[in-house]
Design an enzyme around this catalytic site. Sequence first.
Site, PDB file in Angstrom:
ATOM      1  CE  LYS A   1      -4.489   0.959   0.391  1.00  0.00           C
ATOM      2  NZ  LYS A   1      -5.604   0.198  -0.172  1.00  0.00           N
TER       3      LYS A   1
ATOM      4  N   GLY B   1     -26.748   1.072   0.438  1.00  0.00           N
ATOM      5  CA  GLY B   1     -25.826   1.762  -0.465  1.00  0.00           C
ATOM      6  C   GLY B   1     -25.974   1.228  -1.874  1.00  0.00           C
TER       7      GLY B   1
ATOM      8  N   GLY C   1     -24.580   2.539  -4.740  1.00  0.00           N
ATOM      9  CA  GLY C   1     -23.603   3.248  -5.568  1.00  0.00           C
ATOM     10  C   GLY C   1     -23.108   2.335  -6.674  1.00  0.00           C
ATOM     11  CG  HIS C   2     -19.538   3.373  -8.836  1.00  0.00           C
ATOM     12  ND1 HIS C   2     -19.346   4.470  -8.027  1.00  0.00           N
ATOM     13  CD2 HIS C   2     -19.484   3.822 -10.109  1.00  0.00           C
ATOM     14  CE1 HIS C   2     -19.175   5.538  -8.785  1.00  0.00           C
ATOM     15  NE2 HIS C   2     -19.259   5.183 -10.047  1.00  0.00           N
TER      16      HIS C   2
HETATM   17  P1  NAD Z   1     -19.935   4.471  -4.099  1.00  0.00           P
HETATM   18  O1  NAD Z   1     -19.390   5.697  -3.491  1.00  0.00           O
HETATM   19  O2  NAD Z   1     -20.174   4.409  -5.564  1.00  0.00           O
HETATM   20  O3  NAD Z   1     -21.340   4.101  -3.413  1.00  0.00           O
HETATM   21  C1  NAD Z   1     -21.586   4.209  -2.055  1.00  0.00           C
HETATM   22  C2  NAD Z   1     -23.070   4.506  -1.889  1.00  0.00           C
HETATM   23  O4  NAD Z   1     -23.369   4.485  -0.490  1.00  0.00           O
HETATM   24  C3  NAD Z   1     -23.468   5.885  -2.413  1.00  0.00           C
HETATM   25  O5  NAD Z   1     -24.631   5.772  -3.227  1.00  0.00           O
HETATM   26  C4  NAD Z   1     -23.732   6.689  -1.137  1.00  0.00           C
HETATM   27  O6  NAD Z   1     -24.744   7.676  -1.303  1.00  0.00           O
HETATM   28  C5  NAD Z   1     -24.184   5.594  -0.194  1.00  0.00           C
HETATM   29  N1  NAD Z   1     -24.022   5.924   1.215  1.00  0.00           N
HETATM   30  C6  NAD Z   1     -23.056   6.648   1.827  1.00  0.00           C
HETATM   31  N2  NAD Z   1     -23.287   6.726   3.151  1.00  0.00           N
HETATM   32  C7  NAD Z   1     -24.408   6.024   3.383  1.00  0.00           C
HETATM   33  C8  NAD Z   1     -25.141   5.738   4.550  1.00  0.00           C
HETATM   34  N3  NAD Z   1     -24.783   6.189   5.735  1.00  0.00           N
HETATM   35  N4  NAD Z   1     -26.237   4.951   4.411  1.00  0.00           N
HETATM   36  C9  NAD Z   1     -26.641   4.503   3.209  1.00  0.00           C
HETATM   37  N5  NAD Z   1     -25.989   4.755   2.079  1.00  0.00           N
HETATM   38  C10 NAD Z   1     -24.890   5.507   2.158  1.00  0.00           C
HETATM   39  O7  NAD Z   1     -18.982   3.300  -3.633  1.00  0.00           O
HETATM   40  P2  NAD Z   1     -18.817   1.851  -4.273  1.00  0.00           P
HETATM   41  O8  NAD Z   1     -17.713   1.868  -5.244  1.00  0.00           O
HETATM   42  O9  NAD Z   1     -20.153   1.331  -4.702  1.00  0.00           O
HETATM   43  O10 NAD Z   1     -18.305   1.024  -3.009  1.00  0.00           O
HETATM   44  C11 NAD Z   1     -19.193   0.646  -1.976  1.00  0.00           C
HETATM   45  C12 NAD Z   1     -18.405   0.027  -0.831  1.00  0.00           C
HETATM   46  O11 NAD Z   1     -17.702  -1.126  -1.305  1.00  0.00           O
HETATM   47  C13 NAD Z   1     -17.342   0.956  -0.246  1.00  0.00           C
HETATM   48  O12 NAD Z   1     -17.233   0.676   1.136  1.00  0.00           O
HETATM   49  C14 NAD Z   1     -16.061   0.509  -0.942  1.00  0.00           C
HETATM   50  O13 NAD Z   1     -14.915   0.771  -0.157  1.00  0.00           O
HETATM   51  C15 NAD Z   1     -16.301  -0.977  -1.072  1.00  0.00           C
HETATM   52  N6  NAD Z   1     -15.549  -1.593  -2.173  1.00  0.00           N
HETATM   53  C16 NAD Z   1     -15.768  -1.161  -3.456  1.00  0.00           C
HETATM   54  C17 NAD Z   1     -15.061  -1.756  -4.497  1.00  0.00           C
HETATM   55  C18 NAD Z   1     -15.296  -1.329  -5.936  1.00  0.00           C
HETATM   56  O14 NAD Z   1     -14.897  -2.066  -6.859  1.00  0.00           O
HETATM   57  N7  NAD Z   1     -15.935  -0.191  -6.193  1.00  0.00           N
HETATM   58  C19 NAD Z   1     -14.154  -2.800  -4.241  1.00  0.00           C
HETATM   59  C20 NAD Z   1     -13.975  -3.232  -2.911  1.00  0.00           C
HETATM   60  C21 NAD Z   1     -14.680  -2.603  -1.892  1.00  0.00           C
END
Ligand code: NAD
Length: 362
Positions: free
Chosen positions: A88, A188, A190-191
């Site tokens: 990291k 959540g 999101g992505h």
């Molecule tokens: P993102 O930012 O696209 O989505 C997160 C979503 O959670 C958003 O829509 C946001 O509005 C919502 N959110 C934030 N706070 C909240 C709350 N208190 N209650 C409800 N919803 C809430 O992130 P992502 O890329 O979808 O990742 C989601 C999680 O997965 C994160 O913790 C990230 O670290 C983890 N993660 C993601 C990946 C990846 O490939 N994107 C890989 C490993 C881990």
Amino acid sequence: MILSQFDEHSVFSQLDAFGHQKVVYCSDPGTGLKAIIAIHDTTLGPALGGTRMQPYKSEYEALHDVLRLSRSMTYKSAITGLNLGGGKAVIIGDSRLHKSEALMRRFGRFIENLNGSFITAEDVGTNPRDMEYIRMETKYVTGIPESIGGSGDPSPVTARGVFMGIKACLKEHFGNDSLAGKSIAVQGIGHVGENLVGLLRNENAKVYISDIDEERLGQVAQKYGAIAVANNSLFDLDIDIYSPCALGATVNTETINRLKCSIIAGSANNQLADEVVHGNMLLEKGIMYAPDYLINAGGLINCYSEIAGFNKKKTLQMAENIYDATRRVLQKSKLENIPTNEAANKIAEKRIEDIRKIKASY
Ligand code: NAD
């Protein structure tokens, strides 16, 4: 008496405590670069890990973060069956104020000097554009945009891995992995969350969703036929699965006492507020927990595929291996009556030890 016994905050004491191979301090007054690269273990392969940019309050805080995060990458790669070690990097600074092309490229040159023992990717405070700058100085960077030959957005792969982790839990808990008629709450959308909702609805699961972004919540509910609920009521629903896909530490003493589900499996990092306390609480309550760092490894698999030159189809196939890996963890947890996160750690440590031995023989 050894030096580290004098000062538990000294760099060497911390390296001893975490068991790192190498830590590199990068300083360039010209660009303002102050960074630390931590290589925890390279038994399985080059240390891969994101570069995080944050305005750490002290050097100690930055060092502690990079040591902690790089060690967890060793476990993540090992449990996922990848030939990667754990590393990291952190850049000390405010990503909105202190970032520049020159700073990122200078950082890239430090990575180049490590001759491939460390490969980086984007993380909190860095983005694909930064990776492009690093790429101008070194080939040891992954997660670059698709437009310049990279693997692009990892979220669909992460969602696929989480989906397979959920199915593995269903198989172990109910005897079959069908989602039809099962109820699941995704926190959540999101992505990762949205991609996951699509996969779950394709198999006719009843899907509840919550998010702080209410506009998006309504859109996703309508698009996939999911049921939007208020964030706070999520933990009181009568459901089979809770899937945290927003933020960490949502599995804590308060929520475990409220949750009525039999499975917890989602993408968020560090879901357990306290690994030991809440891992044991879930075991006692009979709630099956799919370790987050295993089932959200799709992002890492995406990076690995980029390095190995695999195509999208092969990458998604690799994410499907999370199904068997999760089942092995759940079975070990049951057999030894230990929390699933502890079982995952043991499997990861054994793989590293086994490979260390075979490498010692030539
Ligand atoms: P993102 O930012 O696209 O989505 C997160 C979503 O959670 C958003 O829509 C946001 O509005 C919502 N959110 C934030 N706070 C909240 C709350 N208190 N209650 C409800 N919803 C809430 O992130 P992502 O890329 O979808 O990742 C989601 C999680 O997965 C994160 O913790 C990230 O670290 C983890 N993660 C993601 C990946 C990846 O490939 N994107 C890989 C490993 C881990």
